[in-house]
Design a protein around this motif. Structure first.
Motif, PDB file in Angstrom:
ATOM      1  N   ALA A 211      70.889   5.492  11.226  1.00 56.55           N
ATOM      2  CA  ALA A 211      71.033   4.250  10.468  1.00 56.55           C
ATOM      3  C   ALA A 211      70.070   3.182  10.978  1.00 56.55           C
ATOM      4  O   ALA A 211      69.463   2.435  10.191  1.00 56.55           O
ATOM      5  N   THR A 212      69.903   3.102  12.297  1.00 56.67           N
ATOM      6  CA  THR A 212      68.981   2.115  12.865  1.00 56.67           C
ATOM      7  C   THR A 212      67.533   2.443  12.504  1.00 56.67           C
ATOM      8  O   THR A 212      66.730   1.543  12.223  1.00 56.67           O
ATOM      9  N   ALA A 213      67.193   3.740  12.510  1.00 55.60           N
ATOM     10  CA  ALA A 213      65.837   4.137  12.127  1.00 55.60           C
ATOM     11  C   ALA A 213      65.532   3.761  10.684  1.00 55.60           C
ATOM     12  O   ALA A 213      64.394   3.433  10.345  1.00 55.60           O
ATOM     13  N   ILE A 214      66.547   3.793   9.823  1.00 59.06           N
ATOM     14  CA  ILE A 214      66.341   3.428   8.423  1.00 59.06           C
ATOM     15  C   ILE A 214      66.228   1.914   8.258  1.00 59.06           C
ATOM     16  O   ILE A 214      65.432   1.420   7.449  1.00 59.06           O
ATOM     17  N   LEU A 215      66.995   1.164   9.043  1.00 57.75           N
ATOM     18  CA  LEU A 215      67.043  -0.279   8.867  1.00 57.75           C
ATOM     19  C   LEU A 215      65.889  -1.013   9.556  1.00 57.75           C
ATOM     20  O   LEU A 215      65.422  -2.038   9.066  1.00 57.75           O
ATOM     21  N   VAL A 216      65.444  -0.507  10.700  1.00 63.19           N
ATOM     22  CA  VAL A 216      64.375  -1.178  11.456  1.00 63.19           C
ATOM     23  C   VAL A 216      63.030  -0.657  10.970  1.00 63.19           C
ATOM     24  O   VAL A 216      62.671   0.494  11.216  1.00 63.19           O
ATOM     25  N   PHE A 217      62.292  -1.502  10.273  1.00 60.02           N
ATOM     26  CA  PHE A 217      61.005  -1.105   9.679  1.00 60.02           C
ATOM     27  C   PHE A 217      59.884  -1.536  10.610  1.00 60.02           C
ATOM     28  O   PHE A 217      59.203  -2.547  10.393  1.00 60.02           O
ATOM     29  N   ASP A 218      59.702  -0.772  11.694  1.00 60.57           N
ATOM     30  CA  ASP A 218      58.690  -1.097  12.696  1.00 60.57           C
ATOM     31  C   ASP A 218      58.025   0.199  13.146  1.00 60.57           C
ATOM     32  O   ASP A 218      58.706   1.187  13.455  1.00 60.57           O
ATOM     33  N   LEU A 219      56.692   0.202  13.203  1.00 57.60           N
ATOM     34  CA  LEU A 219      55.948   1.419  13.514  1.00 57.60           C
ATOM     35  C   LEU A 219      56.242   1.909  14.918  1.00 57.60           C
ATOM     36  O   LEU A 219      56.577   3.080  15.130  1.00 57.60           O
ATOM     37  N   TRP A 220      56.132   1.022  15.907  1.00 60.32           N
ATOM     38  CA  TRP A 220      56.310   1.457  17.285  1.00 60.32           C
ATOM     39  C   TRP A 220      57.753   1.836  17.569  1.00 60.32           C
ATOM     40  O   TRP A 220      58.015   2.686  18.429  1.00 60.32           O
ATOM     41  N   PHE A 221      58.692   1.232  16.864  1.00 61.55           N
ATOM     42  CA  PHE A 221      60.094   1.613  17.042  1.00 61.55           C
ATOM     43  C   PHE A 221      60.312   3.054  16.585  1.00 61.55           C
ATOM     44  O   PHE A 221      61.007   3.827  17.246  1.00 61.55           O
ATOM     45  N   GLN A 222      59.727   3.418  15.438  1.00 68.52           N
ATOM     46  CA  GLN A 222      59.880   4.783  14.937  1.00 68.52           C
ATOM     47  C   GLN A 222      59.239   5.786  15.891  1.00 68.52           C
ATOM     48  O   GLN A 222      59.798   6.866  16.145  1.00 68.52           O
ATOM     49  N   ILE A 223      58.074   5.454  16.415  1.00 70.51           N
ATOM     50  CA  ILE A 223      57.404   6.346  17.369  1.00 70.51           C
ATOM     51  C   ILE A 223      58.245   6.505  18.633  1.00 70.51           C
ATOM     52  O   ILE A 223      58.410   7.619  19.153  1.00 70.51           O
ATOM     53  N   ALA A 224      58.780   5.398  19.139  1.00 71.75           N
ATOM     54  CA  ALA A 224      59.603   5.456  20.350  1.00 71.75           C
ATOM     55  C   ALA A 224      60.871   6.264  20.110  1.00 71.75           C
ATOM     56  O   ALA A 224      61.321   7.017  20.984  1.00 71.75           O
ATOM     57  N   LEU A 225      61.457   6.128  18.920  1.00 74.51           N
ATOM     58  CA  LEU A 225      62.673   6.865  18.603  1.00 74.51           C
ATOM     59  C   LEU A 225      62.399   8.369  18.569  1.00 74.51           C
ATOM     60  O   LEU A 225      63.162   9.161  19.138  1.00 74.51           O
ATOM     61  N   ALA A 226      61.322   8.767  17.903  1.00 79.21           N
ATOM     62  CA  ALA A 226      60.971  10.190  17.831  1.00 79.21           C
ATOM     63  C   ALA A 226      60.642  10.739  19.214  1.00 79.21           C
ATOM     64  O   ALA A 226      61.063  11.844  19.577  1.00 79.21           O
ATOM     65  N   PHE A 227      59.907   9.978  20.011  1.00 82.08           N
ATOM     66  CA  PHE A 227      59.527  10.427  21.350  1.00 82.08           C
ATOM     67  C   PHE A 227      60.764  10.558  22.244  1.00 82.08           C
ATOM     68  O   PHE A 227      60.877  11.508  23.030  1.00 82.08           O
ATOM     69  N   THR A 228      61.710   9.628  22.134  1.00 86.28           N
ATOM     70  CA  THR A 228      62.915   9.689  22.952  1.00 86.28           C
ATOM     71  C   THR A 228      63.760  10.910  22.610  1.00 86.28           C
ATOM     72  O   THR A 228      64.271  11.605  23.509  1.00 86.28           O
ATOM     73  N   ALA A 229      63.921  11.194  21.320  1.00 85.29           N
ATOM     74  CA  ALA A 229      64.700  12.365  20.924  1.00 85.29           C
ATOM     75  C   ALA A 229      64.039  13.661  21.392  1.00 85.29           C
ATOM     76  O   ALA A 229      64.704  14.578  21.879  1.00 85.29           O
ATOM     77  N   ALA A 230      62.707  13.739  21.259  1.00 86.05           N
ATOM     78  CA  ALA A 230      61.992  14.934  21.719  1.00 86.05           C
ATOM     79  C   ALA A 230      62.090  15.080  23.233  1.00 86.05           C
ATOM     80  O   ALA A 230      62.287  16.191  23.755  1.00 86.05           O
ATOM     81  N   LEU A 231      61.979  13.972  23.945  1.00 87.00           N
ATOM     82  CA  LEU A 231      62.061  14.011  25.405  1.00 87.00           C
ATOM     83  C   LEU A 231      63.450  14.434  25.866  1.00 87.00           C
ATOM     84  O   LEU A 231      63.595  15.169  26.857  1.00 87.00           O
ATOM     85  N   ALA A 232      64.493  13.994  25.155  1.00 86.53           N
ATOM     86  CA  ALA A 232      65.853  14.395  25.511  1.00 86.53           C
ATOM     87  C   ALA A 232      66.043  15.902  25.349  1.00 86.53           C
ATOM     88  O   ALA A 232      66.685  16.557  26.179  1.00 86.53           O
ATOM     89  N   LEU A 233      65.484  16.462  24.277  1.00 89.68           N
ATOM     90  CA  LEU A 233      65.580  17.913  24.076  1.00 89.68           C
ATOM     91  C   LEU A 233      64.846  18.678  25.175  1.00 89.68           C
ATOM     92  O   LEU A 233      65.346  19.685  25.690  1.00 89.68           O
ATOM     93  N   ILE A 234      63.668  18.203  25.533  1.00 89.92           N
ATOM     94  CA  ILE A 234      62.846  18.931  26.502  1.00 89.92           C
ATOM     95  C   ILE A 234      63.396  18.818  27.917  1.00 89.92           C
ATOM     96  O   ILE A 234      63.471  19.809  28.656  1.00 89.92           O
ATOM     97  N   LEU A 235      63.822  17.614  28.323  1.00 92.11           N
ATOM     98  CA  LEU A 235      64.250  17.402  29.698  1.00 92.11           C
ATOM     99  C   LEU A 235      65.714  17.750  29.934  1.00 92.11           C
ATOM    100  O   LEU A 235      66.056  18.342  30.964  1.00 92.11           O
ATOM    101  N   LEU A 236      66.589  17.399  28.990  1.00 92.37           N
ATOM    102  CA  LEU A 236      68.017  17.598  29.207  1.00 92.37           C
ATOM    103  C   LEU A 236      68.487  18.987  28.821  1.00 92.37           C
ATOM    104  O   LEU A 236      69.373  19.546  29.478  1.00 92.37           O
TER     105      LEU A 236
END
Length: 248
Positions: free
Chosen positions: A19-44
């Protein structure tokens, strides 16, 4: 690590992130969100980076449709174009399309992080115990989980039988004609399985207002509360940084 968490808090966190990804229309926010989810999968959860990259391709293709629409047709909403003025790209159409591209990737990565770390059976049992999912719906979902691999096995057996009759080994991937010829037999197989599942549901007495025991139901633990607190705190930090223009 995330695979051992309770499915329901993890589902709530995933929905909040989406929901936050849909509501927050910011380029760097979307990149950070995708990177965080990918990092969680890889590290955790020790998911291979190559696997994460391959699973991201469909979401990239989906987001590429938004990007090409912005470039070719220039029909973005006024709000999207207004927000896009703050990005590094001066072309409004390209900037808005780029934000939508990474939003599709970010939403896909969050969904993928939930799907790869959640057992479907545990999720259905948790929904039945915690969110009062009707037993008929839960049993139907369990039947669907069993039906999908059985359909693949039935299709493989049909292809092997036809190959033996023709006297030559089957192709690695079925062609369009062979795939079309498997539709009717597989549909008949699915109908038979659905009929058996309906009879089994009646035999089990899956009435809506009867008390029943759910075996192997996941239970909440302290790590679930820690996961929710850390995830939402990290999301709040990203939202604050996006609101301040990423000025630290």
């Amino acid at each position: 690590m995330m695979s051992g968490l309770h499915p329901l808090p993890k589902l709530v966190v995933a929905l909040v992130w989406l929901a936050t990804a849909i509501l927050v229309f910011d380029l760097w926010f979307q990149i950070a969100l995708a990177f965080t989810a990918a990092l969680a999968l890889i590290l955790l959860d020790r998911v291979s980076p190559l696997k994460v990259l391959l699973l991201t391709i469909p979401f990239m293709l989906f987001g590429f449709g938004f990007l090409t629409t912005s470039l070719v047709f220039r029909q973005e909403a006024d709000f999207a174009l207004h927000v896009a003025e703050d990005t590094l790209v001066r072309s409004k159409g390209f900037s808005a399309g780029l934000i939508l591209f990474f939003r599709a990737v970010a939403c896909g990565m969050v969904s993928m992080a939930f799907a790869l770390t959640t057992d479907p059976g545990r999720l259905v049992r948790a929904l039945m115990a915690g969110w009062r999912l009707p037993p008929r719906v839960g049993y139907a979902l369990f039947s669907a989980f069993e039906l999908v691999p059985d359909l693949a096995g039935a299709a493989n057996e049909m292809r092997l039988a036809r190959a033996m009759r023709r006297g030559r080994p089957p192709r690695r991937l079925p062609g369009p004609g062979e795939a079309a010829s498997l539709v009717v037999p597989l549909l008949a197989f699915a109908i038979r399985r659905a009929g058996r599942a309906a009879i089994a549901m009646e035999a089990r007495g899956l009435a809506p207002n009867r008390a029943r025991t759910i075996i192997d139901c996941p239970r909440l633990a302290a790590r679930d509360a820690i996961f929710v607190a850390v995830s939402l705190s990290l999301l709040g930090l990203l939202v604050v940084l996006a609101a301040r223009g990423w000025a630290i």
